[in-house]
Design a protein around this motif. Structure first.
Motif, short mmCIF file in Angstrom:
data_model
loop_
_atom_site.label_atom_id
_atom_site.label_comp_id
_atom_site.label_asym_id
_atom_site.label_seq_id
_atom_site.Cartn_x
_atom_site.Cartn_y
_atom_site.Cartn_z
N SER A 295 31.73 34.01 -3.41
CA SER A 295 31.26 32.78 -3.63
C SER A 295 29.93 32.72 -4.26
N ASP A 296 29.09 33.75 -3.64
CA ASP A 296 27.86 33.82 -4.10
C ASP A 296 27.28 34.95 -5.17
N GLU B 278 22.31 30.87 -11.22
CA GLU B 278 22.64 30.99 -10.03
C GLU B 278 24.18 30.16 -9.86
N ALA B 279 25.02 30.91 -9.12
CA ALA B 279 26.21 30.32 -9.38
C ALA B 279 26.16 29.11 -8.46
N TYR B 280 25.61 28.59 -7.39
CA TYR B 280 25.29 27.75 -6.36
C TYR B 280 24.84 26.59 -7.15
N LYS B 281 24.24 26.70 -8.30
CA LYS B 281 23.57 25.66 -9.02
C LYS B 281 24.49 25.03 -10.07
N GLN B 282 24.60 23.71 -10.15
CA GLN B 282 25.54 23.14 -10.89
C GLN B 282 24.67 22.87 -12.24
N ASP C 248 27.01 40.06 -7.75
CA ASP C 248 27.38 39.24 -6.65
C ASP C 248 26.58 40.11 -5.40
N LYS D 193 31.93 26.89 -13.54
CA LYS D 193 32.40 27.59 -12.37
C LYS D 193 33.85 27.64 -12.15
N TYR E 96 25.34 35.71 -9.21
CA TYR E 96 24.59 35.48 -10.40
C TYR E 96 25.00 35.64 -11.59
#
Lengths: 113, 112
Positions: free
Chosen positions: A30-31, A52-56, A96, A70, A33
Motif C-alpha cells: 500500500s506504500d 508518492e502513492a499516498y498523495k492524490q 515499495d 492508483k 513511490y
C-alpha cells in the motif's frame, strides 16, 4: 512481486508539442513511490519526477507532469512543449518498502525539429 | 560534490577472469545499490546495502559479491566472468528507503 510495464518501446513527438508516455505497475504493497527517470545517450540516469502513492495530487515539475491513477495502477508521464533535449530513454520505476526498485523496459523518445 | 563515481568506465574481460567494479559516493548516504542494464532493458537490482557492514541480495545476485566496509564505498566483485555478465553496471546511492536514488555514470563490461 512488483512488476512495471512500459508498453511503448518508441515514441516520437514534434518539437514544442506534447507527448504522453505510458506505464502500468503491479504491487501488493500500500506504500510505494513511483518514478520517471531519463537516460540520454550519455547513459546517466536522471530523475525526472516522482510520486508518492499516498498523495492524490499528481506531481508536476516544470514541463513534466504525471497522471497517477492508483486504482488502475497507471502512472503516465506528460511532457509539454517538447524540446530537442528531451530526446532520451525514459524509464518508469516502482519502489515499495522493500529495497528492490523495479524498472520498466523503457520508452525511447525521439523529438523531431 | 562529485556525487556517485564509478571506475572503470569500460572493461573487457575474458571468460573466467575476475574483477572489481568500484563505486564511491560523497553524499553520506546510507543506502547504496548495484544495478545491471542489459541492452534494450531496464535496470535490475543485483545487491544493495543499507549501511556499512550490511548487504543483501537483489533480483539478480548470482555471480556477484559485494562488501560495504565504509559509508562511502560499495565495490562489486565478479568472480569467474561469463558472457551473460556482459552489461552496463550502475551504482546508486540514496538517503533512505523512500528517497531518490542518485546514479553513477555506469561501467560498460564486455565478457568475451
Amino acid at each position: 512481486a512488483q512488476t512495471v510495464t512500459q508498453s511503448q518501446p518508441e515514441m516520437s513527438v514534434q518539437e514544442a508539442e506534447t507527448v504522453t508516455l505510458s506505464c502500468t505497475y503491479d504491487t501488493s504493497e500500500s506504500d510505494y513511490y513511483l518514478f520517471w527517470y531519463k537516460q540520454p545517450p550519455s547513459r546517466q540516469m536522471i530523475l525526472v519526477i516522482r510520486q508518492e502513492a499516498y498523495k492524490q495530487q499528481n506531481a508536476t515539475e516544470n514541463r513534466f507532469s504525471v497522471n497517477f491513477q492508483k486504482a488502475a495502477k497507471s502512472f503516465s508521464l506528460k511532457i509539454s512543449d517538447s524540446q530537442l533535449g528531451d530526446a532520451a530513454m525514459y524509464f518508469c520505476a516502482l519502489k515499495d518498502n522493500n529495497n528492490d526498485m523495479r524498472f520498466g523496459a523503457g520508452t525511447r523518445l525521439t523529438v523531431k525539429p | 560534490n562529485a556525487g556517485v563515481t564509478q571506475t572503470p568506465k569500460f572493461r573487457i574481460l575474458k571468460i573466467g577472469q575476475s574483477m572489481t567494479l568500484q563505486c564511491t559516493q560523497d553524499m553520506n548516504h546510507n543506502y547504496m545499490y548495484w544495478y545491471r542494464q542489459d541492452p534494450g532493458m531496464g535496470l535490475k537490482l543485483i545487491y544493495y546495502s543499507v549501511g556499512a557492514g550490511i548487504t543483501d541480495k537483489g533480483e539478480v545476485p548470482n555471480g556477484y559479491n559485494v562488501s560495504r566496509s565504509t559509508t562511502e564505498d560499495f565495490p562489486l566483485r565478479l568472480e569467474l566472468a561469463a558472457p551473460s555478465q556482459t552489461s552496463v553496471y550502475f551504482c546508486a546511492s540514496g538517503p533512505g528507503v523512500w528517497g531518490e536514488q542518485f546514479f553513477g555514470p555506469g561501467t560498460r563490461l564486455t565478457v568475451l
